[in-house]
Scaffold this motif. Structure first.
Motif, PDB file in Angstrom:
ATOM      1  N   VAL A 161     -12.841  12.327  -1.678  1.00 52.56           N
ATOM      2  CA  VAL A 161     -12.650  13.018  -3.108  1.00 52.56           C
ATOM      3  C   VAL A 161     -11.615  12.558  -3.907  1.00 52.56           C
ATOM      4  O   VAL A 161     -10.536  12.157  -3.403  1.00 52.56           O
ATOM      5  CB  VAL A 161     -12.883  14.511  -2.747  1.00 52.56           C
ATOM      6  N   VAL A 162     -11.934  12.647  -5.325  1.00 51.61           N
ATOM      7  CA  VAL A 162     -11.066  12.265  -6.173  1.00 51.61           C
ATOM      8  C   VAL A 162     -10.802  13.218  -7.515  1.00 51.61           C
ATOM      9  O   VAL A 162     -11.919  13.503  -7.774  1.00 51.61           O
ATOM     10  CB  VAL A 162     -11.384  10.605  -6.800  1.00 51.61           C
ATOM     11  N   ASN A 163      -9.541  13.726  -7.811  1.00 50.31           N
ATOM     12  CA  ASN A 163      -9.598  14.618  -8.842  1.00 50.31           C
ATOM     13  C   ASN A 163      -9.522  13.938 -10.333  1.00 50.31           C
ATOM     14  O   ASN A 163      -9.012  12.975 -10.457  1.00 50.31           O
ATOM     15  CB  ASN A 163      -8.211  15.011  -8.712  1.00 50.31           C
ATOM     16  N   ILE A 164     -10.743  14.428 -10.917  1.00 50.61           N
ATOM     17  CA  ILE A 164     -10.679  13.422 -12.393  1.00 50.61           C
ATOM     18  C   ILE A 164     -10.524  14.610 -13.341  1.00 50.61           C
ATOM     19  O   ILE A 164     -10.282  13.802 -14.509  1.00 50.61           O
ATOM     20  CB  ILE A 164     -12.391  13.141 -12.735  1.00 50.61           C
ATOM     21  N   ALA A 165     -10.093  15.831 -13.231  1.00 48.28           N
ATOM     22  CA  ALA A 165      -9.613  16.821 -14.232  1.00 48.28           C
ATOM     23  C   ALA A 165      -8.967  18.007 -13.471  1.00 48.28           C
ATOM     24  O   ALA A 165      -9.529  18.296 -12.264  1.00 48.28           O
ATOM     25  CB  ALA A 165     -10.851  17.053 -15.266  1.00 48.28           C
ATOM     26  N   GLN A 166      -8.180  18.538 -14.192  1.00 49.68           N
ATOM     27  CA  GLN A 166      -7.458  19.820 -13.767  1.00 49.68           C
ATOM     28  C   GLN A 166      -7.408  20.830 -14.820  1.00 49.68           C
ATOM     29  O   GLN A 166      -6.235  20.885 -15.446  1.00 49.68           O
ATOM     30  CB  GLN A 166      -6.131  19.371 -12.999  1.00 49.68           C
ATOM     31  N   PRO A 167      -8.401  21.697 -14.976  1.00 47.02           N
ATOM     32  CA  PRO A 167      -8.489  22.703 -15.884  1.00 47.02           C
ATOM     33  C   PRO A 167      -7.337  23.747 -15.706  1.00 47.02           C
ATOM     34  O   PRO A 167      -6.461  24.326 -16.570  1.00 47.02           O
ATOM     35  CB  PRO A 167      -9.817  23.369 -15.944  1.00 47.02           C
ATOM     36  N   PHE A 168      -6.991  24.168 -14.302  1.00 45.05           N
ATOM     37  CA  PHE A 168      -6.111  25.054 -14.100  1.00 45.05           C
ATOM     38  C   PHE A 168      -4.893  24.628 -13.858  1.00 45.05           C
ATOM     39  O   PHE A 168      -4.588  23.699 -13.112  1.00 45.05           O
ATOM     40  CB  PHE A 168      -6.631  25.993 -12.518  1.00 45.05           C
ATOM     41  N   LYS A 169      -3.615  24.883 -14.585  1.00 44.36           N
ATOM     42  CA  LYS A 169      -2.486  24.697 -14.663  1.00 44.36           C
ATOM     43  C   LYS A 169      -1.438  25.448 -13.419  1.00 44.36           C
ATOM     44  O   LYS A 169      -0.826  24.855 -12.627  1.00 44.36           O
ATOM     45  CB  LYS A 169      -1.659  24.891 -15.745  1.00 44.36           C
ATOM     46  N   SER A 170      -1.666  26.785 -13.434  1.00 43.73           N
ATOM     47  CA  SER A 170      -1.161  27.514 -12.412  1.00 43.73           C
ATOM     48  C   SER A 170      -2.089  28.244 -11.689  1.00 43.73           C
ATOM     49  O   SER A 170      -3.272  28.286 -11.530  1.00 43.73           O
ATOM     50  CB  SER A 170      -0.382  28.893 -13.321  1.00 43.73           C
ATOM     51  N   SER A 171      -1.194  28.638 -10.284  1.00 45.70           N
ATOM     52  CA  SER A 171      -2.095  29.522  -9.274  1.00 45.70           C
ATOM     53  C   SER A 171      -2.103  30.651  -9.310  1.00 45.70           C
ATOM     54  O   SER A 171      -1.171  31.391  -9.942  1.00 45.70           O
ATOM     55  CB  SER A 171      -1.250  28.992  -7.873  1.00 45.70           C
ATOM     56  N   ASN A 225     -18.256   6.551  -6.338  1.00 42.97           N
ATOM     57  CA  ASN A 225     -19.026   6.852  -7.655  1.00 42.97           C
ATOM     58  C   ASN A 225     -18.309   6.181  -8.943  1.00 42.97           C
ATOM     59  O   ASN A 225     -18.952   6.095 -10.157  1.00 42.97           O
ATOM     60  CB  ASN A 225     -19.500   8.310  -7.615  1.00 42.97           C
ATOM     61  N   LEU A 226     -17.006   6.261  -8.759  1.00 45.43           N
ATOM     62  CA  LEU A 226     -16.203   5.922  -9.814  1.00 45.43           C
ATOM     63  C   LEU A 226     -16.184   4.406 -10.178  1.00 45.43           C
ATOM     64  O   LEU A 226     -15.783   3.925 -11.144  1.00 45.43           O
ATOM     65  CB  LEU A 226     -14.777   6.380  -9.925  1.00 45.43           C
ATOM     66  N   GLU A 227     -16.897   3.623  -9.344  1.00 47.26           N
ATOM     67  CA  GLU A 227     -16.955   2.342  -9.485  1.00 47.26           C
ATOM     68  C   GLU A 227     -18.068   2.020 -10.542  1.00 47.26           C
ATOM     69  O   GLU A 227     -18.348   0.708 -10.968  1.00 47.26           O
ATOM     70  CB  GLU A 227     -17.254   1.504  -8.180  1.00 47.26           C
ATOM     71  N   ASP A 228     -19.053   2.896 -10.717  1.00 52.16           N
ATOM     72  CA  ASP A 228     -20.143   2.777 -11.809  1.00 52.16           C
ATOM     73  C   ASP A 228     -19.708   3.395 -12.984  1.00 52.16           C
ATOM     74  O   ASP A 228     -19.505   4.334 -13.273  1.00 52.16           O
ATOM     75  CB  ASP A 228     -21.343   3.687 -10.950  1.00 52.16           C
ATOM     76  N   PRO A 229     -19.721   2.455 -14.045  1.00 45.13           N
ATOM     77  CA  PRO A 229     -19.418   2.647 -15.241  1.00 45.13           C
ATOM     78  C   PRO A 229     -20.355   3.829 -16.035  1.00 45.13           C
ATOM     79  O   PRO A 229     -19.758   4.705 -16.711  1.00 45.13           O
ATOM     80  CB  PRO A 229     -19.376   1.463 -16.222  1.00 45.13           C
ATOM     81  N   ALA A 230     -21.495   3.774 -15.608  1.00 44.46           N
ATOM     82  CA  ALA A 230     -22.511   4.976 -16.153  1.00 44.46           C
ATOM     83  C   ALA A 230     -22.092   6.293 -15.693  1.00 44.46           C
ATOM     84  O   ALA A 230     -22.130   7.377 -16.474  1.00 44.46           O
ATOM     85  CB  ALA A 230     -23.952   4.474 -15.665  1.00 44.46           C
ATOM     86  N   PHE A 231     -21.651   6.392 -14.372  1.00 45.56           N
ATOM     87  CA  PHE A 231     -21.248   7.632 -13.822  1.00 45.56           C
ATOM     88  C   PHE A 231     -19.969   8.146 -14.407  1.00 45.56           C
ATOM     89  O   PHE A 231     -19.614   9.040 -14.722  1.00 45.56           O
ATOM     90  CB  PHE A 231     -20.920   7.427 -12.222  1.00 45.56           C
ATOM     91  N   VAL A 232     -19.158   7.225 -14.707  1.00 46.00           N
ATOM     92  CA  VAL A 232     -17.702   7.390 -15.258  1.00 46.00           C
ATOM     93  C   VAL A 232     -17.967   8.002 -16.861  1.00 46.00           C
ATOM     94  O   VAL A 232     -17.312   9.087 -17.131  1.00 46.00           O
ATOM     95  CB  VAL A 232     -16.774   6.414 -15.421  1.00 46.00           C
ATOM     96  N   ASP A 233     -18.837   7.489 -17.506  1.00 45.42           N
ATOM     97  CA  ASP A 233     -19.373   7.872 -18.725  1.00 45.42           C
ATOM     98  C   ASP A 233     -19.774   9.345 -18.689  1.00 45.42           C
ATOM     99  O   ASP A 233     -19.474  10.205 -19.382  1.00 45.42           O
ATOM    100  CB  ASP A 233     -20.344   6.898 -19.375  1.00 45.42           C
ATOM    101  N   LYS A 234     -20.874   9.498 -17.641  1.00 45.61           N
ATOM    102  CA  LYS A 234     -21.398  11.068 -17.601  1.00 45.61           C
ATOM    103  C   LYS A 234     -20.572  11.653 -17.275  1.00 45.61           C
ATOM    104  O   LYS A 234     -20.441  13.093 -17.885  1.00 45.61           O
ATOM    105  CB  LYS A 234     -22.646  10.680 -16.433  1.00 45.61           C
ATOM    106  N   MET A 235     -19.420  11.527 -16.242  1.00 42.79           N
ATOM    107  CA  MET A 235     -18.694  12.586 -15.994  1.00 42.79           C
ATOM    108  C   MET A 235     -17.640  12.791 -17.298  1.00 42.79           C
ATOM    109  O   MET A 235     -16.900  13.870 -17.238  1.00 42.79           O
ATOM    110  CB  MET A 235     -17.984  12.101 -14.873  1.00 42.79           C
ATOM    111  N   VAL A 279      -8.897   8.145 -15.561  1.00 43.59           N
ATOM    112  CA  VAL A 279      -9.786   7.331 -16.313  1.00 43.59           C
ATOM    113  C   VAL A 279     -10.931   8.360 -17.016  1.00 43.59           C
ATOM    114  O   VAL A 279     -11.302   8.033 -18.262  1.00 43.59           O
ATOM    115  CB  VAL A 279     -10.494   6.471 -15.398  1.00 43.59           C
ATOM    116  N   VAL A 280     -11.245   9.248 -16.238  1.00 47.15           N
ATOM    117  CA  VAL A 280     -12.449  10.104 -16.948  1.00 47.15           C
ATOM    118  C   VAL A 280     -11.854  10.984 -17.930  1.00 47.15           C
ATOM    119  O   VAL A 280     -12.608  11.098 -18.743  1.00 47.15           O
ATOM    120  CB  VAL A 280     -13.083  11.041 -15.635  1.00 47.15           C
ATOM    121  N   ILE A 281     -10.663  11.599 -17.514  1.00 51.08           N
ATOM    122  CA  ILE A 281     -10.254  12.540 -18.579  1.00 51.08           C
ATOM    123  C   ILE A 281      -9.814  11.747 -19.889  1.00 51.08           C
ATOM    124  O   ILE A 281      -9.836  12.476 -21.077  1.00 51.08           O
ATOM    125  CB  ILE A 281      -9.228  13.410 -18.068  1.00 51.08           C
ATOM    126  N   ASP A 282      -9.320  10.632 -19.689  1.00 43.49           N
ATOM    127  CA  ASP A 282      -8.881   9.959 -21.024  1.00 43.49           C
ATOM    128  C   ASP A 282     -10.088   9.901 -21.735  1.00 43.49           C
ATOM    129  O   ASP A 282      -9.944   9.764 -23.050  1.00 43.49           O
ATOM    130  CB  ASP A 282      -8.150   8.850 -20.618  1.00 43.49           C
TER     131      ASP A 282
END
Length: 334
Positions: free
Chosen positions: A101-111, A227-237, A326-329
């Motif tokens: 698994v790979v983290n692509i975004a982190q909405p929560f800053k604090s615990s 799945n991050l190797e697929d540009p279409a998946f990256v775009d969708k995410m 890559v995704v969040i940018d």
């Protein structure tokens, strides 16, 4: 929109909740696996669904609620979802076990995690945990606690110099019934339940993981590395993350309305207006201002905490490639 969805939603939470883009072509399907049941902890995603932010991005999003017996990493690995929400300790432990698994975004800053103790137990500091019984959630939620105890040098095998770990259900019964001296609570959920059960704040002592320097990242957005190797998946995410963060921004600005949206999507009928509005108010305090972009320093603090377990760390080595911007940018450029 909600009335149009009622027929589909009647199929039940097991099938998830879906909305299709109202365009002339098929929207890209995305299935999101939540970490827990439908509640304000996930308001941003339900807001994005209800307000049409996903359909605006040509996405057909299905939200699958979690449950005590549902492991999001296992669902992701088994192809039951495209993307999941997970606490980083659970995600990193799964990664070490072979689920990439790979983290692509982190909405929560604090615990929002903390231990809530009865004052009458005499507990005033973490050193007083020795000889006490502490309720701990499992199913991946135990890792922050185990790491904390390891750093304190307190055994979790019981005895006068250790703590007795009570496998806590997802309720506050152990502290109400005095089966445990302390229990696990979230600032936005179970702590309020303790108060509602009739124990006033002045009879409680709380230890926030955030204040103890052992907080770990919660509620991140994860996908499978391959799945991050697929540009279409990256775009969708990227479109999914952009719409989701728009949902979170709206929820922060409209907390009561966001709670109302969550209630409409709660097919179980178990949630209450008072509870969800209080939860949303607390959740808003945990959200960062970085638009969902993972702070590498927060990531490193979490990893260091998970590694600091002496002879029994949560993970045995620092993971490589466990997060990406890559995704969040791409999402933030939309």
């Amino acid at each position: 929109m909600k009335r149009l969805l009622k027929g589909a939603m009647a199929l039940g939470v097991a099938t998830g909740i879906s909305v299709a883009a109202s365009t002339g072509f098929a929207a890209d399907p995305v299935t999101l696996q939540l970490q827990w049941v439908t509640q304000a902890q996930f308001a941003g995603y339900y807001v994005a669904l209800e307000n049409g932010y996903y359909s605006d991005m040509d996405l057909d999003v299905t939200i699958k609620p979690g449950a005590p017996d549902i492991s999001p990493p296992q669902v992701l690995a088994g192809g039951g979802a495209d993307v999941m929400l997970n606490w980083m300790p659970s995600a990193m432990a799964a990664r070490e076990r072979g689920v990439p698994v790979v983290n692509i975004a982190q909405p929560f800053k604090s615990s929002g995690l903390m231990l809530t103790c009865r004052k009458e137990t005499g507990i005033t500091s973490p050193e007083d945990f020795k000889g006490k019984t502490i309720g701990v959630w499992f199913f991946g939620n135990e890792y922050p606690f185990l790491s904390w105890m390891s750093q304190l040098g307190i055994s979790t095998d019981g005895g006068s110099d250790g703590v007795t770990v009570l496998k806590q259900g997802f309720n506050v019964d152990p502290i109400i019934q005095k089966q445990a001296d302390c229990i696990s609570t979230m600032t936005y959920n179970e702590y309020g339940q303790v108060l509602d059960a009739g124990i006033p704040e002045d009879e409680l002592v709380v230890f926030k993981y955030e204040d103890q320097g052992v907080s770990t990242l919660e509620d991140g957005i994860y996908v499978l590395e391959e799945n991050l190797e697929d540009p279409a998946f990256v775009d969708k995410m990227a479109r999914f993350v952009a719409a989701s963060m728009k949902g979170w921004d709206w929820a922060k600005e409209n907390p009561d309305a966001a709670a109302d949206i969550v209630l409409e999507y709660d097919e179980t009928g178990a949630q209450t207006e008072k509870h969800q509005k209080r939860m949303m108010g607390e959740i808003a305090k945990l959200l960062g201002d970085a638009g969902g972009k993972l702070d590498p320093a927060d990531y490193q603090r979490t990893i260091d905490t998970l590694l600091a377990g002496g002879s029994d760390p949560v993970i045995s080595k620092a993971p490589e490639g466990a997060w990406t911007h890559v995704v969040i940018d791409k999402a933030m450029a939309m």
